[in-house]
Design a protein around this motif. Sequence first.
Motif, PDB file in Angstrom:
ATOM      1  N   PHE A 182       0.947  -1.193   0.082  1.00  0.00           N
ATOM      2  CA  PHE A 182       0.205   0.148  -0.045  1.00  0.00           C
ATOM      3  C   PHE A 182       0.804   1.321   0.250  1.00  0.00           C
ATOM      4  N   GLY A 183       1.819   1.247   0.716  1.00  0.00           N
ATOM      5  CA  GLY A 183       2.691   2.425   1.044  1.00  0.00           C
ATOM      6  C   GLY A 183       3.514   2.690  -0.224  1.00  0.00           C
ATOM      7  N   THR A 184       4.028   1.650  -0.900  1.00  0.00           N
ATOM      8  CA  THR A 184       4.779   1.509  -1.926  1.00  0.00           C
ATOM      9  C   THR A 184       3.860   2.187  -3.389  1.00  0.00           C
ATOM     10  N   THR A 185       2.623   1.735  -3.292  1.00  0.00           N
ATOM     11  CA  THR A 185       1.928   2.161  -4.331  1.00  0.00           C
ATOM     12  C   THR A 185       1.400   3.540  -4.257  1.00  0.00           C
ATOM     13  N   MET A 186       1.076   4.020  -2.881  1.00  0.00           N
ATOM     14  CA  MET A 186       0.541   5.331  -2.677  1.00  0.00           C
ATOM     15  C   MET A 186       1.808   6.466  -3.233  1.00  0.00           C
ATOM     16  N   ALA A 187       3.016   6.126  -2.786  1.00  0.00           N
ATOM     17  CA  ALA A 187       4.193   6.946  -3.047  1.00  0.00           C
ATOM     18  C   ALA A 187       4.293   7.238  -4.572  1.00  0.00           C
ATOM     19  N   THR A 188       4.391   5.854  -5.147  1.00  0.00           N
ATOM     20  CA  THR A 188       4.661   5.427  -6.650  1.00  0.00           C
ATOM     21  C   THR A 188       3.663   6.431  -7.469  1.00  0.00           C
ATOM     22  N   LEU A 189       2.614   6.158  -7.064  1.00  0.00           N
ATOM     23  CA  LEU A 189       1.507   6.939  -7.666  1.00  0.00           C
ATOM     24  C   LEU A 189       1.704   8.391  -7.722  1.00  0.00           C
ATOM     25  N   HIS A 190       2.012   8.857  -6.343  1.00  0.00           N
ATOM     26  CA  HIS A 190       2.194  10.465  -6.391  1.00  0.00           C
ATOM     27  C   HIS A 190       3.268  10.572  -7.387  1.00  0.00           C
ATOM     28  N   ILE A 191       4.639  10.185  -7.530  1.00  0.00           N
ATOM     29  CA  ILE A 191       5.416  10.435  -8.244  1.00  0.00           C
ATOM     30  C   ILE A 191       5.328  10.391  -9.477  1.00  0.00           C
ATOM     31  N   LEU A 192       4.611   9.492 -10.182  1.00  0.00           N
ATOM     32  CA  LEU A 192       4.456   9.198 -11.501  1.00  0.00           C
ATOM     33  C   LEU A 192       3.150   9.784 -11.807  1.00  0.00           C
ATOM     34  N   LEU A 193       2.075  10.244 -11.233  1.00  0.00           N
ATOM     35  CA  LEU A 193       1.263  10.883 -11.701  1.00  0.00           C
ATOM     36  C   LEU A 193       1.282  12.019 -12.998  1.00  0.00           C
ATOM     37  N   PRO A 194       2.310  12.863 -12.891  1.00  0.00           N
ATOM     38  CA  PRO A 194       2.546  13.906 -13.925  1.00  0.00           C
ATOM     39  C   PRO A 194       2.883  13.207 -15.357  1.00  0.00           C
ATOM     40  N   PHE A 195       3.443  12.081 -15.235  1.00  0.00           N
ATOM     41  CA  PHE A 195       3.579  11.257 -16.751  1.00  0.00           C
ATOM     42  C   PHE A 195       2.243  10.854 -17.202  1.00  0.00           C
ATOM     43  N   MET A 196       1.301  10.980 -16.447  1.00  0.00           N
ATOM     44  CA  MET A 196      -0.060  10.580 -16.756  1.00  0.00           C
ATOM     45  C   MET A 196      -1.042  11.782 -17.477  1.00  0.00           C
ATOM     46  N   VAL A 197      -0.813  12.733 -16.547  1.00  0.00           N
ATOM     47  CA  VAL A 197      -1.556  14.086 -16.826  1.00  0.00           C
ATOM     48  C   VAL A 197      -1.040  14.652 -17.921  1.00  0.00           C
ATOM     49  N   LEU A 198       0.150  14.616 -18.104  1.00  0.00           N
ATOM     50  CA  LEU A 198       0.769  15.785 -19.338  1.00  0.00           C
ATOM     51  C   LEU A 198       0.417  15.083 -20.827  1.00  0.00           C
ATOM     52  N   PRO A 199       0.536  13.864 -20.949  1.00  0.00           N
ATOM     53  CA  PRO A 199       0.032  13.279 -22.214  1.00  0.00           C
ATOM     54  C   PRO A 199      -1.447  13.302 -22.397  1.00  0.00           C
ATOM     55  N   LEU A 200      -2.187  13.163 -21.495  1.00  0.00           N
ATOM     56  CA  LEU A 200      -3.547  13.400 -21.508  1.00  0.00           C
ATOM     57  C   LEU A 200      -3.895  14.537 -21.901  1.00  0.00           C
ATOM     58  N   TYR A 201      -3.265  15.783 -21.226  1.00  0.00           N
ATOM     59  CA  TYR A 201      -3.746  17.187 -21.614  1.00  0.00           C
ATOM     60  C   TYR A 201      -3.320  17.533 -23.023  1.00  0.00           C
ATOM     61  N   ALA A 202      -2.139  17.087 -23.346  1.00  0.00           N
ATOM     62  CA  ALA A 202      -1.385  17.216 -24.522  1.00  0.00           C
ATOM     63  C   ALA A 202      -2.459  16.678 -25.781  1.00  0.00           C
ATOM     64  N   ALA A 203      -3.169  15.491 -25.573  1.00  0.00           N
ATOM     65  CA  ALA A 203      -3.893  14.816 -26.471  1.00  0.00           C
ATOM     66  C   ALA A 203      -5.386  15.683 -26.299  1.00  0.00           C
ATOM     67  N   MET A 204      -5.826  16.265 -25.321  1.00  0.00           N
ATOM     68  CA  MET A 204      -7.195  16.792 -25.150  1.00  0.00           C
ATOM     69  C   MET A 204      -7.196  18.402 -25.851  1.00  0.00           C
ATOM     70  N   LYS A 205      -6.007  18.933 -25.617  1.00  0.00           N
ATOM     71  CA  LYS A 205      -6.014  20.173 -25.907  1.00  0.00           C
ATOM     72  C   LYS A 205      -6.295  20.354 -27.388  1.00  0.00           C
ATOM     73  N   LYS A 206      -5.525  19.026 -28.331  1.00  0.00           N
ATOM     74  CA  LYS A 206      -5.908  18.997 -29.865  1.00  0.00           C
ATOM     75  C   LYS A 206      -7.130  18.613 -30.175  1.00  0.00           C
ATOM     76  N   ILE A 207      -8.176  18.301 -29.292  1.00  0.00           N
ATOM     77  CA  ILE A 207      -9.626  17.970 -29.732  1.00  0.00           C
ATOM     78  C   ILE A 207     -10.395  19.198 -30.021  1.00  0.00           C
ATOM     79  N   PRO A 208     -10.965  19.356 -31.159  1.00  0.00           N
ATOM     80  CA  PRO A 208     -11.553  20.656 -31.570  1.00  0.00           C
ATOM     81  C   PRO A 208     -12.973  20.807 -30.634  1.00  0.00           C
ATOM     82  N   ALA A 209     -13.041  21.805 -30.082  1.00  0.00           N
ATOM     83  CA  ALA A 209     -14.506  22.048 -29.371  1.00  0.00           C
ATOM     84  C   ALA A 209     -15.702  21.974 -30.187  1.00  0.00           C
ATOM     85  N   GLU A 210     -15.441  22.308 -31.523  1.00  0.00           N
ATOM     86  CA  GLU A 210     -16.456  22.321 -32.527  1.00  0.00           C
ATOM     87  C   GLU A 210     -17.160  21.146 -32.661  1.00  0.00           C
TER      88      GLU A 210
END
Length: 286
Positions: free
Chosen positions: A153-181
Amino acid sequence: MTHTLTPEERRERRLILALLTPALAVVGMLLIAPLIWMGWQSFQGPDGFSLMHYQRFLTDSVYLSSFIQTFRIAFVVTLAALLIGYPIAYVAAKSEGIWPPIILGMVLVPFWTSVLVRAYAWLILLQRRGIVNSALQDLGLIDRPLLLVNNEFGTTMATLHILLPFMVLPLYAAMKKIPAELETAGASLGGNGWLVFRSIYLPLSLPGVIAGSVLVFVLTLGFYITPELLGGGRTFLVSMLVSRNIELYNEWGAASSISVVLLLVVFAIFRLASMLIPFERIMGTK
């Protein structure tokens, strides 16, 4: 019909090759040569060429349990990072004004601190007399401290906190390219919010989902400092197995065979990801 190169084209190719030669030499010395040495070392036994190090994967239960635990933690961390990171990236992509930089800045704050410091911070938070257990006891929610550290549990929580930006940044880059139209068009055709999201937004964000998931999963497979500090001996990942073979037993061949197997697994993961969505879409070049 083959194209005959002109003297100018040949000179240009020679110039490009000359410019690339230093970079290729550095890559060869620092990347390719060590990989070749690692592969050769994994087949070396006391009497020369041997498969004894690879046979341990079939006979030594420690190897199997270590790989199972590593992949289990990697899967949980990746899934949790996706469930947490997708809404964060969605809100950042949909926000306007100063909010996207603020949201992404909060996500990137962990990058400003070393992994070792963050691991010790989680150790202070989750230990038996840490902040989390003390707060829960003060609120009367628990009678005795919870075992939040020195386990998966402790290992998973700390690893998740450290690696979360590596998930958010690719997602954000892909979402910004989706046309709102596209969403506006879906809504004008009678689709409600969930239907538009499921039919339009989610499929178009899949390159970011796959890129982030592959990054987090692969990085978790090779994590060492965090499991070593927060695992308490109960979490024994592949990286720690490599370390033990070298530090305690001086078994470079055994450590090399584990590294080769892990490297092949990573290549297989990338190959599977490219079969689902081409890397051109994942990297945003198409």
